[in-house]
Design an enzyme around this catalytic site. Structure first.
Site, short mmCIF file in Angstrom:
data_model
loop_
_atom_site.label_atom_id
_atom_site.label_comp_id
_atom_site.label_asym_id
_atom_site.label_seq_id
_atom_site.Cartn_x
_atom_site.Cartn_y
_atom_site.Cartn_z
N TYR A 288 -14.02 -5.49 -9.44
CA TYR A 288 -13.90 -4.17 -9.63
C TYR A 288 -14.50 -3.63 -10.97
CZ TYR A 288 -11.50 0.39 -11.02
OH TYR A 288 -11.50 1.58 -11.31
N SER B 91 -13.95 3.01 -16.17
CA SER B 91 -12.45 2.63 -16.28
C SER B 91 -12.34 1.69 -17.54
CB SER B 91 -12.28 1.86 -15.14
OG SER B 91 -11.09 1.00 -15.13
N GLU C 117 -10.56 -0.76 -17.45
CA GLU C 117 -10.77 -2.37 -16.99
C GLU C 117 -12.16 -2.58 -17.59
OE1 GLU C 117 -9.09 -4.60 -14.75
OE2 GLU C 117 -7.43 -3.34 -15.57
P1 NAP Z 1 -8.05 6.65 -5.43
O1 NAP Z 1 -6.82 7.22 -5.20
O2 NAP Z 1 -7.98 5.11 -4.89
O3 NAP Z 1 -9.25 7.06 -4.70
C1 NAP Z 1 -10.12 6.59 -4.20
C2 NAP Z 1 -11.24 7.57 -3.38
O4 NAP Z 1 -12.36 7.12 -3.11
C3 NAP Z 1 -10.53 7.93 -2.10
O5 NAP Z 1 -10.70 9.53 -1.91
C4 NAP Z 1 -11.28 7.21 -1.07
O6 NAP Z 1 -11.28 7.81 0.29
C5 NAP Z 1 -12.76 7.37 -1.84
N1 NAP Z 1 -13.45 6.36 -1.29
C6 NAP Z 1 -13.22 5.14 -1.34
N2 NAP Z 1 -14.50 4.24 -0.83
C7 NAP Z 1 -15.25 5.24 -0.39
C8 NAP Z 1 -16.72 5.00 0.28
N3 NAP Z 1 -17.24 3.91 0.38
N4 NAP Z 1 -17.32 6.28 -0.03
C9 NAP Z 1 -16.61 7.61 -0.24
N5 NAP Z 1 -15.30 7.67 -0.74
C10 NAP Z 1 -14.86 6.41 -0.60
O7 NAP Z 1 -8.30 6.36 -6.86
P2 NAP Z 1 -8.06 7.31 -8.13
O8 NAP Z 1 -6.94 6.71 -8.69
O9 NAP Z 1 -7.90 8.76 -7.79
O10 NAP Z 1 -9.26 7.33 -9.08
C11 NAP Z 1 -10.46 8.02 -9.04
C12 NAP Z 1 -11.64 7.05 -9.72
O11 NAP Z 1 -11.29 6.81 -10.97
C13 NAP Z 1 -11.74 5.79 -9.09
O12 NAP Z 1 -13.39 5.73 -9.22
C14 NAP Z 1 -11.27 4.81 -9.90
O13 NAP Z 1 -11.94 3.71 -9.67
C15 NAP Z 1 -11.46 5.57 -11.17
N6 NAP Z 1 -10.39 5.05 -12.22
C16 NAP Z 1 -8.96 5.26 -11.95
C17 NAP Z 1 -7.98 5.14 -12.82
C18 NAP Z 1 -6.64 5.40 -12.57
O14 NAP Z 1 -5.67 4.70 -13.38
N7 NAP Z 1 -6.20 5.86 -11.62
C19 NAP Z 1 -8.52 4.65 -14.21
C20 NAP Z 1 -10.00 4.51 -14.46
C21 NAP Z 1 -10.78 4.92 -13.21
P3 NAP Z 1 -10.51 7.38 1.33
O15 NAP Z 1 -9.09 8.26 1.30
O16 NAP Z 1 -11.09 7.64 2.61
O17 NAP Z 1 -9.83 5.95 1.20
O1 G4F Z 2 -1.11 -0.63 -11.10
P1 G4F Z 2 -2.42 -1.87 -11.10
O2 G4F Z 2 -2.77 -2.41 -9.97
O3 G4F Z 2 -3.32 -1.24 -11.96
P2 G4F Z 2 -4.64 -2.01 -12.91
O4 G4F Z 2 -5.17 -3.18 -12.20
O5 G4F Z 2 -4.60 -1.71 -14.10
O6 G4F Z 2 -6.06 -0.97 -12.39
C1 G4F Z 2 -5.84 0.59 -12.34
O7 G4F Z 2 -6.18 1.22 -13.64
C2 G4F Z 2 -7.68 0.86 -14.05
C3 G4F Z 2 -7.72 1.62 -15.29
O8 G4F Z 2 -7.48 0.68 -16.37
C4 G4F Z 2 -8.54 1.51 -12.89
F1 G4F Z 2 -9.65 1.54 -13.14
C5 G4F Z 2 -7.95 0.90 -11.53
O9 G4F Z 2 -8.91 1.59 -10.46
C6 G4F Z 2 -6.70 1.18 -11.13
O10 G4F Z 2 -6.38 2.42 -11.20
O11 G4F Z 2 -2.03 -2.98 -12.18
C7 G4F Z 2 -1.48 -2.85 -13.44
C8 G4F Z 2 -0.98 -4.27 -14.05
C9 G4F Z 2 -1.96 -5.26 -13.86
O12 G4F Z 2 -1.83 -6.11 -15.10
C10 G4F Z 2 -1.01 -6.28 -12.80
O13 G4F Z 2 -1.13 -7.55 -12.79
O14 G4F Z 2 0.31 -4.60 -13.40
C11 G4F Z 2 0.32 -5.86 -13.01
N1 G4F Z 2 1.37 -6.17 -12.00
C12 G4F Z 2 2.31 -6.97 -12.06
N2 G4F Z 2 2.81 -6.93 -10.89
C13 G4F Z 2 1.10 -5.77 -10.57
C14 G4F Z 2 2.12 -6.04 -10.08
N3 G4F Z 2 0.23 -4.63 -10.34
C15 G4F Z 2 0.22 -4.40 -8.98
N4 G4F Z 2 -0.55 -3.70 -8.38
N5 G4F Z 2 1.53 -5.10 -8.08
C16 G4F Z 2 2.25 -5.83 -8.57
O15 G4F Z 2 3.07 -6.26 -7.90
#
Ligand code: NAP
Ligand code: G4F
Length: 330
Positions: free
Chosen positions: A149, A125, A127
């Site tokens: 995280y 990520s 992050e």
């Molecule tokens: P998400 O929608 O939150 O999906 C997370 C998945 O992980 C769900 O299927 C969840 O299952 C499963 N999970 C959680 N805990 C688990 C456990 N203990 N054992 C097995 N499965 C488990 O996340 P996403 O946005 O699709 O992201 C996919 C991956 O990319 C994650 O690793 C996230 O950290 C990473 N990532 C995401 C972003 C982004 O912007 N979306 C960016 C960078 C990296 P349940 O349905 O049972 O909860």
């Molecule tokens: O949507 P967010 O919660 O995503 P964040 O923290 O950037 O993390 C996501 O992206 C990562 C990749 O860079 C992934 F690894 C991670 O798993 C996840 O998918 O927050 C985005 C931004 C943050 O700066 C947060 O402080 O939005 C700001 N924010 C402001 N108000 C808020 C809010 N975020 C959330 N969730 N809720 C608010 O009310």
């Protein structure tokens, strides 16, 4: 060509569901690791449940991962499972470290023993860059994680690199910047905003409490990012890649774009609320995708404005069909 098999952890999540669809389209046999749950709702994968095989498992339980490898005998493994909500990681620091961090080692170890010739993708990520001194960030930018995280993701990232270097596994990390879609969890800021804007437009709510409006992110569309994951595993050599759009916007920009799509002024509805602030913030993430554009020939088409409109429109349709109208509380 004989059918290829892929195992996706996190198949019920946003990315897992798009990746499963994509791999099915490529002719793969798709297996998904899914946790035992008390209800049978699989919203994101309901439409493909009859085309995939779910295997019960958990990243916190090694024996289930060994069984999943033995059952699927995968050519490709995509580790997308994680406790993925940054804010919750301060409330669940040990669990986040166990699942999002050590879970990667458990999965790599089961692959090393059962199917060492498979190819492995780790969902790293942006992050991990956290309080980076460099902007934009690329594959060489040092990490400065700012949450439990992000710390766990750094561990998972280096575990993957370490298994590649120690055992010669074909293991890659995709360092993905924020990617969103109508399948995003309701607690993430893009979906929270899109959902609230639709509720306000339909007269179901009149407020949107948010945290830090100044944070900047590089937001893309998840449906395109899963293609980059797959391309990484089709390379001749395993390498790590940064994936993003190369454009960043603030949370304020996001709010303004979402409200203006429905002809409303965001300042009439948005308040700042301490509950949504974080103990440590990541102020700005912006991808330098020079390497992935060149090597993976991956170029995202969906721009920020398209993404915001897609998400608000999806929420309007969902609410008009009366599905899950509720305020995000986390
Ligand atoms: P998400 O929608 O939150 O999906 C997370 C998945 O992980 C769900 O299927 C969840 O299952 C499963 N999970 C959680 N805990 C688990 C456990 N203990 N054992 C097995 N499965 C488990 O996340 P996403 O946005 O699709 O992201 C996919 C991956 O990319 C994650 O690793 C996230 O950290 C990473 N990532 C995401 C972003 C982004 O912007 N979306 C960016 C960078 C990296 P349940 O349905 O049972 O909860
Ligand atoms: O949507 P967010 O919660 O995503 P964040 O923290 O950037 O993390 C996501 O992206 C990562 C990749 O860079 C992934 F690894 C991670 O798993 C996840 O998918 O927050 C985005 C931004 C943050 O700066 C947060 O402080 O939005 C700001 N924010 C402001 N108000 C808020 C809010 N975020 C959330 N969730 N809720 C608010 O009310």
């Amino acid at each position: 060509m004989a059918e290829r098999r892929a195992l996706i952890t996190g198949i019920t999540g946003q990315d897992g569901s798009y990746l499963a669809e994509f791999l099915l389209g490529q002719g793969y046999q798709v297996f998904g690791l899914a946790r035992r749950r008390s209800t049978d709702s699989f919203d994101n994968i309901a439409h493909i449940l009859d085309q995939i095989e779910l295997i019960t498992g958990d990243l916190a339980d090694s024996s289930s991962l060994f069984r999943a490898m033995e059952r699927a005998q995968p050519h490709e493994i995509y580790n997308l499972a994680a406790q993925s909500f940054v804010k919750s990681s301060w409330e669940l620091p040990e669990m986040t470290g166990d699942v999002t961090g050590i879970g990667v080692t458990r999965l790599l170890e089961s692959m090393r023993v059962v199917c060492p010739s498979a190819r492995f993708y780790q969902a790293s990520s942006s992050e991990m860059f956290g309080l980076s001194e460099e902007c934009p960030q690329n594959e060489k930018t040092p990490f400065h994680p700012r949450s439990p995280y992000a710390v766990a993701k750094v561990y998972g990232h280096w575990s993957t690199v370490n298994y590649r270097e120690s055992y010669g596994l074909f293991a890659c990390c995709g360092i993905l910047f924020n990617h969103e879609s109508p399948r995003r969890g309701l607690e993430f800021v893009t979906r929270k905003v899109a959902h609230a804007v639709a509720r306000i437009k339909l007269g179901l709510s009149d407020r949107l409490p948010l945290g830090n409006l100044d944070a900047r992110r590089d937001w893309g569309f998840a449906g395109e990012y899963v293609v980059a994951m797959w391309r990484m595993l089709q390379q001749d050599e395993p390498e790590d890649f940064v994936i993003g759009t190369g454009e960043d916007y603030s949370v304020r920009d996001l709010v303004e774009a979402a409200f203006s799509y429905v002809d409303l002024d965001w300042q009439d509805y948005v308040t700042q609320d301490e509950r949504f602030m974080r103990p440590a913030e990541v102020p700005r993430l912006l991808a330098d995708c020079t390497r992935s554009q060149k090597r993976l020939e991956w170029n995202p088409q969906v721009r920020f404005q398209d993404l915001v409109e897609m998400m608000v429109q999806a929420e309007l349709e969902r609410l008009n069909n009366s599905k899950k109208p509720e305020d995000a509380t986390i």
